[in-house]
Design an enzyme around this catalytic site. Structure first.
Site, PDB file in Angstrom:
ATOM      1  N   ILE A 157      57.485  -1.335  78.501  1.00 27.85           N
ATOM      2  CA  ILE A 157      56.321  -1.563  79.356  1.00 27.85           C
ATOM      3  C   ILE A 157      56.713  -1.538  80.841  1.00 27.85           C
ATOM      4  CG2 ILE A 157      56.547  -4.088  79.198  1.00 27.85           C
ATOM      5  CD1 ILE A 157      53.400  -4.152  79.114  1.00 27.85           C
ATOM      6  N   CYS A 158      55.801  -1.060  81.659  1.00 30.09           N
ATOM      7  CA  CYS A 158      55.898  -1.104  83.113  1.00 30.09           C
ATOM      8  C   CYS A 158      57.033  -0.216  83.659  1.00 30.09           C
ATOM      9  CB  CYS A 158      56.049  -2.554  83.561  1.00 30.09           C
ATOM     10  SG  CYS A 158      55.729  -2.863  85.299  1.00 30.09           S
ATOM     11  N   HIS A 159      58.090  -0.824  84.201  1.00 29.36           N
ATOM     12  CA  HIS A 159      59.210  -0.077  84.782  1.00 29.36           C
ATOM     13  C   HIS A 159      60.269   0.311  83.746  1.00 29.36           C
ATOM     14  CE1 HIS A 159      57.503  -1.581  88.544  1.00 29.36           C
ATOM     15  NE2 HIS A 159      58.237  -0.682  89.175  1.00 29.36           N
ATOM     16  N   SER A 199      53.571   1.336  77.892  1.00 26.92           N
ATOM     17  CA  SER A 199      52.355   0.885  78.571  1.00 26.92           C
ATOM     18  C   SER A 199      52.619   0.782  80.064  1.00 26.92           C
ATOM     19  CB  SER A 199      51.899  -0.475  78.026  1.00 26.92           C
ATOM     20  OG  SER A 199      51.341  -0.340  76.741  1.00 26.92           O
TER      21      SER A 199
END
Length: 169
Positions: free
Chosen positions: A102-104, A151
């Site tokens: 998720i994210c980075h 995500s």
């Protein structure tokens, strides 16, 4: 149930760690934290969450885990400085086992050179990095491409957890 390796380093996004790991544990999965050094304590960006590393990335193998989970924040950028973390990430993605990110987190995929031709979501500041590494950025709350579930960020956590739990079976 699955044994999940959680790749985590300093300045992880607190909620991107706590919400998914709580959901995974509540579903009966076993979690092991993997980072730079066994016994080291790392703290989230908000300084609310402390996590003690169970195993060093140099001491783990893909055979030990059924899946890996990589929370975002600054953690993935810090983790990709370590060749053992990058090697483990590369081997795990190539193993075909579930990789929940998720994210980075895709920053680790970029450094491990396993993103080319893959569809991924991630934080908006790394879209160009994903594309420059040959990945296909998809602006959706959850993107599933083979063994990768990705995500964009905190707002996507409920959908990320749902897709991850489904993938873990």
């Amino acid at each position: 149930m699955s044994k999940i390796g959680v790749l985590i380093g300093p300045k992880f996004e607190d909620i991107e760690y706590t919400k998914p790991t709580d959901a995974f544990k509540n579903a009966g999965h076993e979690l092991n934290t993997i980072g730079f050094k066994s016994g080291q304590t790392v703290t989230g960006k908000e300084n609310k969450t402390e996590v003690t590393i169970d195993k060093s990335a140099s001491d783990v193998s893909t055979e030990e885990y059924d899946a890996i989970f990589i929370p975002g924040g600054c953690s993935p950028d810090k983790l990709r400085e370590d060749e053992n973390v990058v090697k483990f990430t590369k081997e795990f993605v190539e193993s075909g086992k579930p990789v929940l990110a998720i994210c980075h987190a895709p920053q680790l995929f970029i450094t491990a050179k396993v993103i080319e031709g893959r569809n991924v979501a991630g934080w908006k500041s790394i879209i160009v990095d994903i594309e420059n590494a040959g990945g296909n950025y998809v602006d959706k709350e959850v993107v599933e491409d083979g063994n990768l579930i990705t995500s964009r960020g905190p707002n996507d956590i409920p959908a990320f957890i749902e897709a991850s739990l489904k993938k873990l079976g």
